[in-house]
Design a protein around this motif. Structure first.
Motif, PDB file in Angstrom:
ATOM      1  N   UNK A 150      37.527  63.596  47.918  1.00 36.57           N
ATOM      2  CA  UNK A 150      37.253  62.364  47.187  1.00 36.57           C
ATOM      3  C   UNK A 150      38.572  61.738  46.723  1.00 36.57           C
ATOM      4  N   UNK A 151      38.963  60.564  47.246  1.00 36.69           N
ATOM      5  CA  UNK A 151      40.190  59.917  46.818  1.00 36.69           C
ATOM      6  C   UNK A 151      40.108  59.515  45.362  1.00 36.69           C
ATOM      7  N   UNK A 152      41.205  59.712  44.696  1.00 45.14           N
ATOM      8  CA  UNK A 152      41.278  59.259  43.308  1.00 45.14           C
ATOM      9  C   UNK A 152      40.529  60.113  42.337  1.00 45.14           C
ATOM     10  N   UNK A 153      40.017  61.275  42.799  1.00 51.44           N
ATOM     11  CA  UNK A 153      39.201  62.065  41.903  1.00 51.44           C
ATOM     12  C   UNK A 153      39.954  62.642  40.728  1.00 51.44           C
ATOM     13  N   UNK A 154      41.282  62.854  40.887  1.00 51.61           N
ATOM     14  CA  UNK A 154      42.023  63.480  39.815  1.00 51.61           C
ATOM     15  C   UNK A 154      42.934  62.535  39.076  1.00 51.61           C
TER      16      UNK A 154
ATOM     17  N   UNK B  34      33.098  51.886  46.350  1.00 49.17           N
ATOM     18  CA  UNK B  34      33.961  52.942  46.867  1.00 49.17           C
ATOM     19  C   UNK B  34      33.174  54.238  46.914  1.00 49.17           C
ATOM     20  N   UNK B  35      33.267  54.958  48.028  1.00 50.70           N
ATOM     21  CA  UNK B  35      32.549  56.219  48.132  1.00 50.70           C
ATOM     22  C   UNK B  35      32.558  56.763  49.542  1.00 50.70           C
ATOM     23  N   UNK B  36      31.937  57.933  49.735  1.00 47.86           N
ATOM     24  CA  UNK B  36      31.909  58.538  51.071  1.00 47.86           C
ATOM     25  C   UNK B  36      30.973  57.792  52.003  1.00 47.86           C
TER      26      UNK B  36
ATOM     27  N   UNK C 133      35.362  55.066  52.149  1.00 43.40           N
ATOM     28  CA  UNK C 133      35.581  53.635  52.315  1.00 43.40           C
ATOM     29  C   UNK C 133      35.718  52.963  50.956  1.00 43.40           C
ATOM     30  N   UNK C 134      36.469  51.913  50.938  1.00 44.40           N
ATOM     31  CA  UNK C 134      36.621  51.056  49.761  1.00 44.40           C
ATOM     32  C   UNK C 134      36.353  49.624  50.211  1.00 44.40           C
TER      33      UNK C 134
END
Length: 425
Positions: A382-386, A406-408, A414-415
């Motif tokens: 997950x991008x940006x999760x942290x 934004x999501x899987x 994808x964004x």
């Protein structure tokens, strides 16, 4: 001793009010003499009282226009010992502020004039009465003949007794002025609102700069990390590819330093009025925003026109599809560039290449889409999760009045962003 020093300072404030009243009184006495057909100024008490009452409206009228607020604030804080909250520097004078200043100015001069008059009458009388038991002669005191020596002890006691009501008068008068100084000389509700708006603009500006610094430097560090890892793997068997990676590291680091210098230059200009303006008050084209400000960095803000440069320095395969972006306003273009930059950074950090970037204008809105495959390692899904990547993008989109998803999706991430062209951040 402390009370004595405080009383002396407050007494000085009242004497200052009496001194400021003197020009009004002198003109009033001269005018009253002309009106009575008398060419000499009258010093009789009834005349002085009448002039005193007549000049107070003139004092109030001049207080509406004279720039006396700073002087009165200094007197209140330095002599009365009160804290007056300052107004907004450089703000235009409102009639509400003028009326409140005029009310304080009139009260200061009126109370100060009375206290000064009593001081000039009582103090010399007390000094003379105290000297009577020790001198000879027969002076007149208030129209009475007084013999010197011990027969004048009663007058000396009366002189000392008059000091008590004088001190009480000064104490109570100064306390009244001290109580009224903060509400009358402090900021008006309009000034408080202007100060709050100015503070909100400053916070919004700093928040915007923090997002820009996060996006640009974060993207550069992601590219540097990726390229350094690639260069380390191929350094021995493919020196040419390693040099290419090192060149990309150099370019990304230089770009990050330029962005950092630009943002720090803006932060150092907190005292410049133009540096605190919100984004929608700034120029909306892609030209150098520092042209009219010698102190500001000459580096123009990044826009969608620099997308090919961003893609070329990404360090991973990126397929860019960009339409005609000439109709995109500068403010939207700048924020959209940062959104694409952050989405690309997340794709590099948390996903696998290639990355597809699509930018175009449809139906009076700018559409952005960034798609990448997700990585197979733990923590790379997950991008940006942290961090604040996705949150920062959502903030920019919300400020522009747009929409973001934004999501899987189908084994990837994808964004999608839609930004109305008429929106202002």
């Amino acid at each position: 001793m402390r009370w004595n020093r405080s009383l002396a300072r407050r007494w000085s404030c009242l004497i200052l009010g009496g001194a400021l009243l003197m020009p009004y009184m002198m003109v009033g006495v001269l005018v009253s003499g002309i009106l009575r057909g008398d060419q000499t100024a009258s010093v009789l008490l009834p005349t002085q009282i009448g002039v005193f009452a007549a000049v107070l409206p003139v004092v109030a009228l001049t207080g509406l226009f004279l720039p006396v607020r700073s002087l009165e604030i200094s007197a209140a804080e330095g002599l009365l010992g009160v804290r007056v909250e300052p107004g907004v520097p450089g703000a235009r004078r409102s009639w509400q502020e003028r009326r409140r200043t005029a009310a304080w100015y009139t009260m200061h001069l009126a109370v100060g004039g009375l206290a000064s008059g009593f001081t000039l009458a009582v103090v010399p009388f007390t000094v003379v009465s105290l000297a009577l038991p020790f001198v000879g002669g027969a002076p007149d005191m208030l129209g009475y003949r007084v013999d010197g020596g011990w027969q004048a002890v009663g007058w000396a006691a009366a002189g000392v007794a008059l000091l008590v009501p004088l001190v009480l008068l000064v104490h109570w008068s100064a306390a009244l002025l001290a109580r009224l100084a903060p509400p009358l000389l402090g900021p008006t509700p309009a000034e408080r609102l202007a100060a709050a708006e100015e503070h909100a603009r400053t916070l919004a500006q700093r928040n915007r700069l923090a997002r820009e610094l996060h996006d640009s430097v974060g993207h550069a560090l992601s590219v540097v990390t990726l390229q350094a890892a690639a260069a380390g793997r191929v350094l021995d068997r493919d020196p040419a590819l390693a040099r290419t990676a090192l060149s990309a590291i150099e370019q990304s680091a230089r770009s990050a330093l330029e962005d950092l210098d630009h943002v720090l230059g803006l932060l150092r200009e907190d005292d410049h009025p133009a540096s605190d303006r919100p984004v929608n008050d700034r120029p909306t084209d892609d030209r150098d925003q520092g042209a009219d400000d010698p102190g500001r960095s000459r580096e123009p803000a990044a826009t969608l026109a620099r997308l090919p440069e961003l893609v070329a320095g990404a360090g991973v395969p990126v397929r860019l599809e960009a339409g005609d972006l000439a109709a995109v306003p500068g403010s939207v273009s700048r924020e959209a560039y940062r959104i694409v930059q952050e989405a690309l950074t997340n794709a590099i950090k948390h996903g696998r290449p290639p990355v597809d970037v699509t930018v175009g204008v449809r139906e009076h809105a700018l559409h952005l889409e960034v798609v990448n495959r997700t990585g197979g390692e733990p923590g790379r899904g997950r991008p940006g999760g942290g961090g604040r990547g996705v949150t920062g993008m959502r903030e920019r989109v919300r400020l522009l009045g747009g929409e973001m998803d934004a999501g899987p999706r189908e084994g990837g991430w994808h964004v999608r962003v839609r930004l109305p062209l008429r929106s202002h951040p």
